[in-house]
Design an enzyme around this catalytic site. Structure first.
Site: not given
Length: 168
Positions: A38, A108
């Site tokens: 992430h 993301c």
């Protein structure tokens, strides 16, 4: 003529697996993965990221993920905070609406890569952006795809960007 102000741009990298991918990927996928990444962009004293809730921000390291596992110096930008927030607002109404989120194709890391290029002209590291195709290139990844496609990730702890007065 006065030189422009330069603002540092950082990429925060978090391993969502907390080390499990490194240990289990050879068994499950038949190849080594170092993490399930992430990412977010830190600029103008805030951390910006994209998830199933859209574009969000928080103080750096302010999500429940805690501090990042690593920080990559992406470069510097002349883009002011005002222009950057207008850009994010526009992205949040078009390419990066919450409903556009897809774990493999629009996530993301896609957001961090787009924003890094806007701010600095540089992409984020390919070991991050190539992760979905690495997973999907394995038989286990293909078998899990229907389940994984349904997963929506939104790290808790941020506030939505680009919606005045908290409107949704």
């Amino acid at each position: 003529m006065e030189p422009p102000n330069l603002y540092p741009v950082k990429l925060y990298v978090y391993d969502l697996s907390k080390g499990l991918a490194r240990r289990l990927s050879p068994i499950m996928l038949g190849k080594q993965l170092e993490g399930i990444w992430h990412t977010s962009i830190v600029v103008h004293k805030d951390e910006f990221f994209f998830g199933s809730g859209g574009i969000s921000s928080c103080p750096p390291g302010g999500t429940l993920l805690g501090p990042p596992d690593s920080v990559v110096d992406v470069g510097s930008t002349e883009v002011t905070e005002e222009i950057f927030l207008e850009y994010l607002s526009s992205l949040g109404e078009s390419l990066f609406r919450g409903e556009a989120y897809n774990l493999f194709e629009h996530n993301c890391n896609t957001f961090s890569n787009e924003v890094a290029q806007f701010l600095t002209g540089r992409k984020i590291p390919s070991y991050i952006t190539d992760l979905p195709s690495e997973v999907l290139s394995t038989p286990f990844g293909q078998a899990l795809r229907p389940l994984l496609d349904s997963i929506q990730i939104q790290p808790p702890g941020g506030s939505t960007v680009g919606r005045p007065n908290g409107q949704s």
